[in-house]
Design a protein around this motif. Structure first.
Motif, PDB file in Angstrom:
ATOM      1  N   SER A 135      58.846  62.120  14.612  1.00 18.37           N
ATOM      2  CA  SER A 135      59.952  61.456  13.920  1.00 18.37           C
ATOM      3  C   SER A 135      60.193  59.858  13.265  1.00 18.37           C
ATOM      4  O   SER A 135      59.470  59.706  12.601  1.00 18.37           O
ATOM      5  CB  SER A 135      61.522  61.686  13.361  1.00 18.37           C
ATOM      6  OG  SER A 135      61.973  61.347  14.942  1.00 18.37           O
ATOM      7  N   ARG A 136      60.364  59.433  14.667  1.00 21.23           N
ATOM      8  CA  ARG A 136      59.821  57.930  15.184  1.00 21.23           C
ATOM      9  C   ARG A 136      58.578  57.573  14.450  1.00 21.23           C
ATOM     10  O   ARG A 136      58.480  55.655  13.861  1.00 21.23           O
ATOM     11  CB  ARG A 136      60.772  57.171  15.791  1.00 21.23           C
ATOM     12  CG  ARG A 136      62.559  57.544  16.104  1.00 21.23           C
ATOM     13  CD  ARG A 136      62.700  57.227  17.355  1.00 21.23           C
ATOM     14  NE  ARG A 136      64.319  57.158  17.312  1.00 21.23           N
ATOM     15  CZ  ARG A 136      64.593  56.800  18.560  1.00 21.23           C
ATOM     16  NH1 ARG A 136      64.362  56.886  20.060  1.00 21.23           N
ATOM     17  NH2 ARG A 136      66.160  57.077  18.234  1.00 21.23           N
ATOM     18  N   GLN A 194      54.194  52.071   7.624  1.00 24.71           N
ATOM     19  CA  GLN A 194      54.661  50.544   7.513  1.00 24.71           C
ATOM     20  C   GLN A 194      53.095  49.850   7.254  1.00 24.71           C
ATOM     21  O   GLN A 194      51.956  50.029   7.706  1.00 24.71           O
ATOM     22  CB  GLN A 194      55.254  50.158   9.170  1.00 24.71           C
ATOM     23  CG  GLN A 194      56.713  50.313   9.130  1.00 24.71           C
ATOM     24  CD  GLN A 194      57.150  49.909   9.931  1.00 24.71           C
ATOM     25  OE1 GLN A 194      57.404  48.817   9.941  1.00 24.71           O
ATOM     26  NE2 GLN A 194      58.060  50.635  11.206  1.00 24.71           N
ATOM     27  N   GLN A 199      62.386  63.300  18.901  1.00 19.94           N
ATOM     28  CA  GLN A 199      62.704  62.123  18.064  1.00 19.94           C
ATOM     29  C   GLN A 199      61.655  61.009  18.066  1.00 19.94           C
ATOM     30  O   GLN A 199      61.430  60.508  16.988  1.00 19.94           O
ATOM     31  CB  GLN A 199      64.426  61.600  18.230  1.00 19.94           C
ATOM     32  CG  GLN A 199      64.934  61.871  18.900  1.00 19.94           C
ATOM     33  CD  GLN A 199      65.821  61.490  19.777  1.00 19.94           C
ATOM     34  OE1 GLN A 199      66.316  60.810  20.961  1.00 19.94           O
ATOM     35  NE2 GLN A 199      67.366  61.945  19.470  1.00 19.94           N
ATOM     36  N   ASP A 233      62.813  48.905  17.546  1.00 22.88           N
ATOM     37  CA  ASP A 233      63.885  49.237  18.704  1.00 22.88           C
ATOM     38  C   ASP A 233      63.909  48.759  20.413  1.00 22.88           C
ATOM     39  O   ASP A 233      65.049  49.649  20.595  1.00 22.88           O
ATOM     40  CB  ASP A 233      63.499  50.940  18.594  1.00 22.88           C
ATOM     41  CG  ASP A 233      62.558  51.573  16.944  1.00 22.88           C
ATOM     42  OD1 ASP A 233      63.588  51.142  15.972  1.00 22.88           O
ATOM     43  OD2 ASP A 233      61.568  51.596  16.802  1.00 22.88           O
ATOM     44  N   ARG A 276      57.702  58.178  10.947  1.00 22.48           N
ATOM     45  CA  ARG A 276      58.365  57.007  10.243  1.00 22.48           C
ATOM     46  C   ARG A 276      57.565  55.672   9.975  1.00 22.48           C
ATOM     47  O   ARG A 276      57.559  54.856   8.862  1.00 22.48           O
ATOM     48  CB  ARG A 276      59.960  56.666  10.595  1.00 22.48           C
ATOM     49  CG  ARG A 276      60.132  55.241  10.141  1.00 22.48           C
ATOM     50  CD  ARG A 276      61.532  54.896  10.996  1.00 22.48           C
ATOM     51  NE  ARG A 276      61.220  53.810  12.557  1.00 22.48           N
ATOM     52  CZ  ARG A 276      61.974  53.711  13.406  1.00 22.48           C
ATOM     53  NH1 ARG A 276      62.708  54.106  13.314  1.00 22.48           N
ATOM     54  NH2 ARG A 276      61.712  53.503  14.463  1.00 22.48           N
ATOM     55  N   ASP A 277      57.510  54.847  11.526  1.00 23.23           N
ATOM     56  CA  ASP A 277      56.121  54.135  11.609  1.00 23.23           C
ATOM     57  C   ASP A 277      54.873  53.904  10.877  1.00 23.23           C
ATOM     58  O   ASP A 277      54.409  53.013  10.621  1.00 23.23           O
ATOM     59  CB  ASP A 277      56.331  53.621  13.027  1.00 23.23           C
ATOM     60  CG  ASP A 277      57.836  53.504  13.411  1.00 23.23           C
ATOM     61  OD1 ASP A 277      58.485  52.653  12.531  1.00 23.23           O
ATOM     62  OD2 ASP A 277      57.527  53.358  14.497  1.00 23.23           O
ATOM     63  N   HIS A 291      57.407  55.609  21.242  1.00 18.69           N
ATOM     64  CA  HIS A 291      58.330  55.638  20.970  1.00 18.69           C
ATOM     65  C   HIS A 291      59.342  56.556  22.669  1.00 18.69           C
ATOM     66  O   HIS A 291      60.641  56.410  22.819  1.00 18.69           O
ATOM     67  CB  HIS A 291      58.729  56.145  19.821  1.00 18.69           C
ATOM     68  CG  HIS A 291      59.179  55.184  18.707  1.00 18.69           C
ATOM     69  ND1 HIS A 291      60.130  54.654  19.089  1.00 18.69           N
ATOM     70  CD2 HIS A 291      58.029  55.215  17.688  1.00 18.69           C
ATOM     71  CE1 HIS A 291      59.865  54.093  17.639  1.00 18.69           C
ATOM     72  NE2 HIS A 291      58.609  54.522  17.184  1.00 18.69           N
TER      73      HIS A 291
END
Length: 261
Positions: A26-27, A34, A23, A129, A30-31, A242
């Protein structure tokens, strides 16, 4: 399919113990793309590269002497002295310099990211988050610097102590072990410094030691993948933010009143 079954069993191992690692990664991916993160990705690498170019030019003779000593110790320098034409020998020596230069740049970029870029990354992740996670400010700048120095000292010691293993053929695992150690030791403190108390930091470091090492290893693998390794420092920082903030929120939910010393 047996392969898919094994993967499912691995992910479910001990009630999903590895799920927080996947997790977090993967986060982090994703970030990574940005707009706010783009400059944070670029400047640590640029700063580390410039630093080592300047040091390389200033101390070229010293660095070349060290590399020659290493090549002599493993028997390559003597062989190079007899190689003809000479440009082949010079080319091999140049590659040796490059092999040393690239890891130094990446390690320096990791340290720069941990010390200077983490506050911006933490702010980005926490606002989106973890907006309700209270900031206890258990870490300090002095603690961050001390943590980085200890991490680097032990990282260097791992390389020096295990040098004989290269000659025994076991050296292939050393970079991954060293990277796993450096990542988890370097980023865990800074990821929690803004939000956790000192007691909470110690509790997470103790309770989640194996998970921190696992995340450090997986993030370290990215550092050995061409192209992706340009993003490795910031990706690692994001992954640890994260992971650590999620574990902190979980810890406070489990132990809302008192934490063990």
């Amino acid at each position: 399919m047996p392969t898919l079954s094994c993967m499912a069993e691995f992910r479910d191992l001990e009630g999903g113990i590895v799920e927080p690692i996947f997790q977090a990664l993967s986060r982090a991916f994703r970030d990574l793309f940005q707009f706010q993160v783009l400059w944070i990705i670029i400047w640590p690498i640029l700063a580390a590269s410039l630093l080592w170019v300047v040091l390389g030019v200033a101390f070229w003779g010293t660095f070349s002497g060290w590399i020659a000593e290493v090549l002599t110790a493993i028997g390559i320098q003597t062989w190079l002295e007899g190689v003809e034409p000479r440009w082949i020998a010079y080319g091999i020596q140049g590659v040796a310099h490059l092999i040393l230069f690239v890891p130094l740049v990446f390690v320096t970029a990791l340290v720069i990211t941990a010390l200077f870029a983490m506050p911006a990354l933490i702010g980005l992740v926490a606002r989106r988050d973890y907006p309700l996670l209270k900031r206890e400010k258990g870490g300090t700048l002095a603690g961050s610097v001390l943590n980085a120095l200890v991490a680097l000292a032990i990282f260097i010691a791992i390389w020096l102590i295990t040098l004989p293993l290269w000659l025994a053929g076991a050296g292939v695992v050393i970079p991954f072990v060293a990277a796993a150690y450096l990542n988890q030791r370097l980023f865990r403190y800074d990821a929690l410094a803004e939000h956790a108390t000192q007691k909470e930091m110690r509790a997470i470091f103790s309770r989640d030691r194996s998970l921190l090492w696992g995340l450090g290893l997986l993030a370290g693998l990215v550092q050995f993948v061409p192209i992706l390794n340009l993003f490795a420092a910031v990706l690692t920082g994001l992954a640890f933010i994260h992971f650590c903030l999620a574990r902190l929120a979980e810890l406070r939910h489990e132990l809302p009143h008192e934490l063990p010393l």
